[in-house]
Scaffold this motif. Structure first.
Motif, PDB file in Angstrom:
ATOM      1  N   ARG B  72      24.721   5.455 -31.020  1.00 47.57           N
ATOM      2  CA  ARG B  72      24.777   4.398 -30.020  1.00 47.57           C
ATOM      3  C   ARG B  72      24.799   4.987 -28.617  1.00 47.57           C
ATOM      4  N   GLN B  73      25.540   6.062 -28.434  1.00 46.67           N
ATOM      5  CA  GLN B  73      25.605   6.671 -27.115  1.00 46.67           C
ATOM      6  C   GLN B  73      24.263   7.271 -26.722  1.00 46.67           C
ATOM      7  N   ARG B  74      23.557   7.825 -27.708  1.00 44.94           N
ATOM      8  CA  ARG B  74      22.247   8.406 -27.426  1.00 44.94           C
ATOM      9  C   ARG B  74      21.266   7.310 -27.025  1.00 44.94           C
ATOM     10  N   ARG B  75      21.359   6.157 -27.693  1.00 46.53           N
ATOM     11  CA  ARG B  75      20.461   5.054 -27.399  1.00 46.53           C
ATOM     12  C   ARG B  75      20.701   4.531 -25.984  1.00 46.53           C
ATOM     13  N   ARG B  76      21.958   4.429 -25.601  1.00 42.15           N
ATOM     14  CA  ARG B  76      22.277   3.933 -24.266  1.00 42.15           C
ATOM     15  C   ARG B  76      21.828   4.908 -23.194  1.00 42.15           C
TER      16      ARG B  76
END
Lengths: 192, 183
Positions: B72-76
């Motif tokens: 999720r952090q990578r996507r953001r």
């Protein structure tokens, strides 16, 4: 809140994933049990538990230290599970006109469930599964987490009188579904 | 079954009833067989619910959480970079349009016909990239507004909308960077 947990929260806020992992380990069992009793499936409960902890991480900066950490985490879990049940109901209603079936848990056991010794399809889960989400949450929090009325009210964001009312309604509905005749009652009391 | 007494029974099961309430229920149960049957049923249900097991989560739950969080952090972060890239490209385009307007307005005073031709050609070039600007420009021209005033207004509106969009897209990554730098 314990100082150890407060320390983990503060470190997790600063991006310490090891500390966050400690928090997850400490609360995985209550969160998983809440999710399982709400959703009725170990696989869904696992997924919901993971999502709960990710949401907890993203909201860590909003956590107030004067609040009980367990209540805060269970609040996130219960709200997510209720949303998930509502989405499940919408999906069911789009395919089937039977609204009762919409709140019943998925009974399809995936291959991963057969390897999990922890899942037990007992009568209790069947009774709980037929409750409306608003009545299911306080019953689960009361019986599987031992929360007081105050704590349940804090988790659900409702008043204490609403907690009393919902527990009462939940017991009435469970009693309607439970097949307790006098013979069964006698045998249960003798075993207990 | 009397609802007012079942409400008190519910409190009794949770040890939340006052001594007076307990005495009230007990006195009633001596005279009401229906409520007595209900109370016995609720007591056995209570025992049954309390005996239901707490389940153990899978050993992979903790690692699953960390993996999900990382994804999720990578996507953001990717959204943030995309938003930044879009902002930069739109900034360049807006700068070019502003320059064209300034030059056109200054030169157009002395050479109105040539200025109109240049502006028209430029707008055709940019319209292939700026579809919203083109559509709104046609609308403004139909309303009788001058070309310079119309395009100037369009640029302001588009710039504000784009800035808002980029801020909303890039906010998580910006917050994460601020958080890391502050600690």
């Amino acid at each position: 809140m314990e100082s150890q947990e407060l320390n983990w929260v503060e470190r997790a806020k600063r991006g310490d994933q090891l500390a966050f992992g400690q928090l997850v380990e400490a609360y995985q069992r209550p969160v998983f049990n809440l999710a399982y009793r709400m959703l009725g499936s170990a696989a869904e409960a696992e997924d919901a538990s993971q999502e709960t902890f990710v949401r907890m991480y993203t909201k860590l900066n909003t956590f107030q230290p004067d609040r009980k950490l367990s209540s805060w985490i269970l609040s996130i879990a219960s709200h997510y599970c209720v949303d998930r049940l509502r989405r499940r109901r919408l999906n069911w209603l789009s395919l089937d006109d039977d609204p009762v079936a919409a709140v019943l848990p998925s009974r399809q056991a995936g291959p991963e469930e057969s390897t999990l010794r922890r899942e037990v399809r007992d009568d209790v889960q069947d009774w709980v599964a037929e409750l409306e989400p608003g009545y299911r949450v306080p019953l689960v929090l009361r019986y599987w987490h031992g929360l007081s009325y105050d704590e349940i009210a804090e988790v659900m964001g409702i008043s204490i009188s609403a907690v009393k009312s919902r527990l009462h309604r939940a017991r009435l509905q469970v009693a309607e579904r439970a097949p307790f005749g006098s013979a069964v009652l006698t045998s249960l009391l003798s075993v207990g | 079954m009397h609802v007012e007494y079942t409400e008190l029974m519910s409190l009794m099961l949770d040890n939340e009833a006052s001594p007076e309430q307990v005495r009230t229920v007990q006195a009633h149960l001596k005279t009401c067989p229906n409520c007595t049957a209900t109370w016995r049923q609720w007591q056995s249900l209570d025992a049954r619910l309390k005996a239901a097991p707490m389940l153990a989560p899978s050993p992979e739950l903790v690692s699953g959480v960390l993996i999900r969080l990382e994804k999720r952090q990578r996507r953001r972060s990717m959204v943030g970079w995309l938003g930044g890239g879009l902002l930069a490209s739109w900034g360049v385009m807006t700068g070019m349009i502003v320059c064209l307007l300034v030059v056109g307005a200054w030169w157009g005073r002395a050479n109105p016909l040539q200025a109109s031709v240049v502006l028209s050609a430029s707008s055709h070039l940019l319209s292939s990239l700026l579809w919203p600007v083109r559509g709104m420009g046609i609308a403004l021209a139909s309303a009788g507004l001058s070309l310079e005033a119309g395009i100037g207004g369009l640029i302001v509106v588009c710039g504000l909308l784009l800035a808002l969009w980029v801020v909303l897209a890039a906010r998580p990554s910006i917050l994460a960077q601020v958080r890391v730098r502050s600690h």
